[in-house]
Design an enzyme around this catalytic site. Sequence first.
Site, PDB file in Angstrom:
ATOM      1  N   ASP A   1       0.842  -1.196   0.000  1.00  0.00           N
ATOM      2  CA  ASP A   1       0.000   0.000   0.000  1.00  0.00           C
ATOM      3  C   ASP A   1       0.881   1.252   0.000  1.00  0.00           C
ATOM      4  O   ASP A   1       2.037   1.202   0.422  1.00  0.00           O
ATOM      5  CB  ASP A   1      -0.881   0.047   1.258  1.00  0.00           C
ATOM      6  CG  ASP A   1      -1.830  -1.142   1.337  1.00  0.00           C
ATOM      7  OD1 ASP A   1      -2.149  -1.703   0.277  1.00  0.00           O
ATOM      8  OD2 ASP A   1      -2.215  -1.493   2.460  1.00  0.00           O
TER       9      ASP A   1
HETATM   10  N1  URA Z   1      -1.115  -5.911   3.995  1.00  0.00           N
HETATM   11  C1  URA Z   1      -1.605  -4.661   3.997  1.00  0.00           C
HETATM   12  O1  URA Z   1      -2.631  -4.391   4.618  1.00  0.00           O
HETATM   13  N2  URA Z   1      -0.950  -3.719   3.287  1.00  0.00           N
HETATM   14  C2  URA Z   1       0.184  -3.964   2.623  1.00  0.00           C
HETATM   15  O2  URA Z   1       0.762  -3.066   2.009  1.00  0.00           O
HETATM   16  C3  URA Z   1       0.701  -5.275   2.639  1.00  0.00           C
HETATM   17  C4  URA Z   1       0.021  -6.219   3.341  1.00  0.00           C
END
Ligand code: URA
Length: 243
Positions: A102
């Site tokens: 993310d």
């Molecule tokens: N899980 C998440 O919630 N975000 C990420 O970026 C990776 C794994």
Amino acid sequence: MRLDKFLGLMGVGTRKQIKEYVKNGRCQVNGIVVSKADIHVNENEDEIAFDGNVLGYSKYHYFMLYKPQGVVSATTDGRNTTVLDLLAEENVKGLSPAGRLDIDTEGLLLLTDDGGLIHRLLSPKKHVDKVYEVHLASSLSEDDIDKLQKGVDIGDKKDNGDIDYTLPAKVIDKGLDSENRPVVHLIIHEGRFHQVKRMMEAVGNEVLFLKRLSMGPLVLDEKLMPGEYRKLTDEELSSLGVK
Ligand code: URA
């Protein structure tokens, strides 16, 4: 880059020596003898040989990036900086991130043009381990840990409409961070959308900071700072089964 620069980086000799060597027909670019050292080559695409030995040419390219926050794990984006923008100097076409983090998540990201490896790492059937450092809004109870480790309902459904629980995971308590927030390492074997955040939500908690530490055999290099990257080492390549 210029051929003499490339040959210099490969340790062939000094600029002066290289000029002489090339003039003497000892260097080939894509199988053709060249006579000038100041021509331009693409070190990532051209096959450059000296005295018959191919130098530093590899079909695929593999980079470990410490993805910083605020950068998207996409190849193009109209608005935000992408992870590919961070590797622009490499001049390698066709790189993609192996999976996504993310925008507000930092940590290990592999970028490569080896589609086969990306497929192997991301295939849901392979259950590649991912370790995340998770800083939380509140402590996890024994019951929360038990639920996370057994599998939680994060809102996903199977094709037949049944709840698609997350696969068993592992939670390791890491104490408190400098702001007194509880920290755990969460080891998961899947890569669902926002998985870590949704798993913590499923036990009534909230992720305040998230960092990926490893993916399969690949561990984030502690020497890298956010935004920095390096080529994978031979050991890392063999651990991934590509060398
Ligand atoms: N899980 C998440 O919630 N975000 C990420 O970026 C990776 C794994």
